[in-house]
Design an enzyme around this catalytic site. Sequence first.
Site, PDB file in Angstrom:
ATOM      1  N   ASP A  39       0.814  -1.225   0.000  1.00 42.80           N
ATOM      2  CA  ASP A  39       0.000   0.000   0.000  1.00 42.80           C
ATOM      3  C   ASP A  39       0.847   1.276   0.000  1.00 42.80           C
ATOM      4  O   ASP A  39       0.638   2.164   0.840  1.00 42.80           O
ATOM      5  CB  ASP A  39      -0.933   0.028   1.228  1.00 42.80           C
ATOM      6  CG  ASP A  39      -1.714  -1.261   1.416  1.00 42.80           C
ATOM      7  OD1 ASP A  39      -2.208  -1.782   0.410  1.00 42.80           O
ATOM      8  OD2 ASP A  39      -1.815  -1.728   2.560  1.00 42.80           O
ATOM      9  N   GLU A 215     -11.283   1.056  -3.329  1.00 43.31           N
ATOM     10  CA  GLU A 215     -10.520   1.430  -2.123  1.00 43.31           C
ATOM     11  C   GLU A 215      -9.245   2.171  -2.503  1.00 43.31           C
ATOM     12  O   GLU A 215      -8.994   2.430  -3.695  1.00 43.31           O
ATOM     13  CB  GLU A 215     -10.195   0.178  -1.300  1.00 43.31           C
ATOM     14  CG  GLU A 215      -9.376  -0.861  -2.076  1.00 43.31           C
ATOM     15  CD  GLU A 215      -9.254  -2.204  -1.377  1.00 43.31           C
ATOM     16  OE1 GLU A 215      -9.948  -2.439  -0.371  1.00 43.31           O
ATOM     17  OE2 GLU A 215      -8.457  -3.034  -1.849  1.00 43.31           O
TER      18      GLU A 215
END
Length: 584
Positions: A39, A215
């Site tokens: 991420d 997301e």
Amino acid sequence: MLLPVLFFFTALGAGKVIAGPGSGSSGFQNPILPGFHPDPSCIFVPEEDDTFFCASSSFNAFPGIPIHASRDLKTWRLISNALNRPNQLPELAYSNGSTSGIWAPALRYRDGTFYLVTTNVHDKYAQEDPTRWDNIIFQTDDIYDDDSWTDAVHFNFTGYDTSPFWDDDGTAYIVGSHAYRVEPGIHLNKVDLKTGELKGEWTNLWNGTGGLAPEGPHIYRKDGYYYLLVAEGGTGLGHMETIARSKNLYGPYDANPANPILSNANTTEYFQTVGHADLFQDKKGNWWGVALSTRSGPDYITYPMGRETVMYNVTWEAGKWPVCEQVRGNMKGWQLPKSNKKIPEDGKLVDEGDHDIDFAPGSKLPSHFLHWRPPVGKDTYTVSSKGHPYTLRLKPSKFNLTGLDGNYGDPAGGQTFVGRRQVDTLFTYKVNLEYSPKTIEEEAGVTLFLTQNHHARVGIVLLPMSNSSKTLTPHFRFHAISNVPVPASFSTPLPHSWTNKKLTMQIHTNNQTHFTFSAGLASGSKKEMKDLAVVPGSIVSWGFTGSLVGVYATANGGEGKTEAYVSNWSYKGEGQVRENCAKC
Ligand SMILES: *[C@@H]1O[C@H](CO)[C@@H](O)[C@H](O)[C@H]1NC(C)=O
Ligand SMILES: *[C@@H]1O[C@H](CO)[C@@H](O)[C@H](O)[C@H]1NC(C)=O
Ligand SMILES: *[C@@H]1O[C@H](CO)[C@@H](O)[C@H](O)[C@H]1NC(C)=O
Ligand SMILES: *[C@@H]1O[C@H](CO)[C@@H](O)[C@H](O)[C@H]1NC(C)=O
Ligand SMILES: *[C@@H]1O[C@H](CO)[C@@H](O)[C@H](O)[C@H]1NC(C)=O
Ligand SMILES: *[C@@H]1O[C@H](CO)[C@@H](O)[C@H](O)[C@H]1NC(C)=O
Ligand SMILES: *[C@@H]1O[C@H](CO)[C@@H](O)[C@H](O)[C@H]1NC(C)=O
Ligand SMILES: *[C@@H]1O[C@H](CO)[C@@H](O)[C@H](O)[C@H]1NC(C)=O
Ligand SMILES: *[C@@H]1O[C@H](CO)[C@@H](O)[C@H](O)[C@H]1NC(C)=O
């Protein structure tokens, strides 16, 4: 069956600053942050000597939220951990769940301050439970200084992957992914970043293109548009990046007809699961992107390093949609920035290895060493304790690495564990261990650790000689736990001449799919090491994190209190696999 191409490299000297071979030239290799660095969120900050900074997710690992810096996009150094004091986020101590903890930090810089917005997820709670999602903001004015990071400021959002954005008038917003089973899509609100106070209602901007779990959103302002970049498809093989834009911050957002703009789904690439991206511009105006990726090939069975940070070049012309280069191991990209200034030397270069860390008197644990959740107890880990210079003393936790149920941290005791990331496909990790267990079932050893419910370990443990015997002797014990079949647990008495001696404990990769645990007398030769267990990397290929190698000490639920002394800690990279052989 995929055959690897191995790129061998020589280890760099400890602590030495290397400008990066070919600095200023074009061409780089993925992953740029190998090992457990998922991420990614990266920025370029001209005000900080033209430096690039990246943050990545740390889940339950502590210290957490590693920050890496580079001036040439090639040489990356760990410069701080944003989450480095337990009291910045006391809730991490009881983050029940192997996939709990820090998800997806977004790093941004504005007017001299770095902002890091993220979510501490209690992943065992129901999606609908608002206490599952603890959204937080950290700040610092000196990103090189761990101490300068603030405590977490909490704000109320029932979702995750939150990211800040400032509009032209300076107003601060946060965009995040709403918990998708509740109310899917990307939501925006005006937020006071200093206090966490919400200044409006959460508003649904876009639901993505229909992929699972929209997301990881980020908003960019460019050429009169608000661009909304989103990950979809889940973080597995279907992962992809999509983008939409609007002339108004609150929408409506129009999807790029060319979506997805980045994905390795439905390909045979070695780098899979590409997504969760961020974009930034270098000094020359060239665009770059980062994302997470898994070096697994499409069979997606063995990927012990989990989701790593990769980079790619991007073309983004005025008024047009960004176009991203496909992620591969060897990339050409734009000309890399030139820099003669080096990043301050405190932390490790990402691929540097550990060259006989000696735990010298007066030293601290290096900043890339990790615990699973914040350490419990004041002197659980002591460098060069009295009478034991050049060692790390471990006091055993009551619970072993699995703990009560493979998820629970137990704030009262935690797990005595310290490790470092596996950052190379091939490596050798070894330590010396002085340990003479005195109480039945107490144990200390080495582990290949992904999570409490996915790891393998070999320890020295005090056990009865046989079922009918009351005589206790030290044994080696192997134990593994995973969601896929693991080799059977076993124990075997230590060779008599090894009892109460300093031993070398080693974890070594046989090849890209298998690891061997071995042990020997520290005074002995390499040849005299005994292989104890072979484990497949598939048992630590799961979930959201990446493997660590390290040491542990535990009473296994009993009363043992005997300390273990670790010395001569070494981790040496021995090769990276960056592509399938079908391509060589
Ligand atoms: C958080 O926001 C939700 C609505 O989005 C609201 O129901 C809840 O009461 C808020 N919680 C707190 C602690 O303010
Ligand atoms: C997103 O989907 C929900 C239904 O799940 C719908 O109510 C909402 O209008 C959609 N939002 C946008 C911006 O299209
Ligand atoms: C991959 O293929 C599946 C099945 O055809 C399709 O649903 C999906 O959209 C594809 N994903 C991408 C990113 O192309
Ligand atoms: C990436 O860089 C290469 C080499 O400079 C160039 O040929 C390619 O067009 C670039 N790709 C994108 C999407 O910008
Ligand atoms: C965490 O899990 C343990 C064991 O299942 C349980 O006893 C404890 O109450 C849980 N803690 C929280 C904060 O949910
Ligand atoms: C010892 O006991 C265990 C559990 O009862 C059993 O599985 C094992 O076979 C026994 N070992 C020997 C050597 O008898
Ligand atoms: C990797 O090592 C394991 C264990 O030694 C072995 O069983 C396996 O065949 C090896 N794989 C390859 C591709 O050589
Ligand atoms: C780990 O600890 C638990 C109790 O805390 C115990 O039940 C379990 O047997 C232990 N595992 C091993 C392999 O010792
Ligand atoms: C282990 O560390 C000690 C102290 O730093 C050092 O003197 C010794 O040479 C090391 N041993 C090995 C085998 O590297």
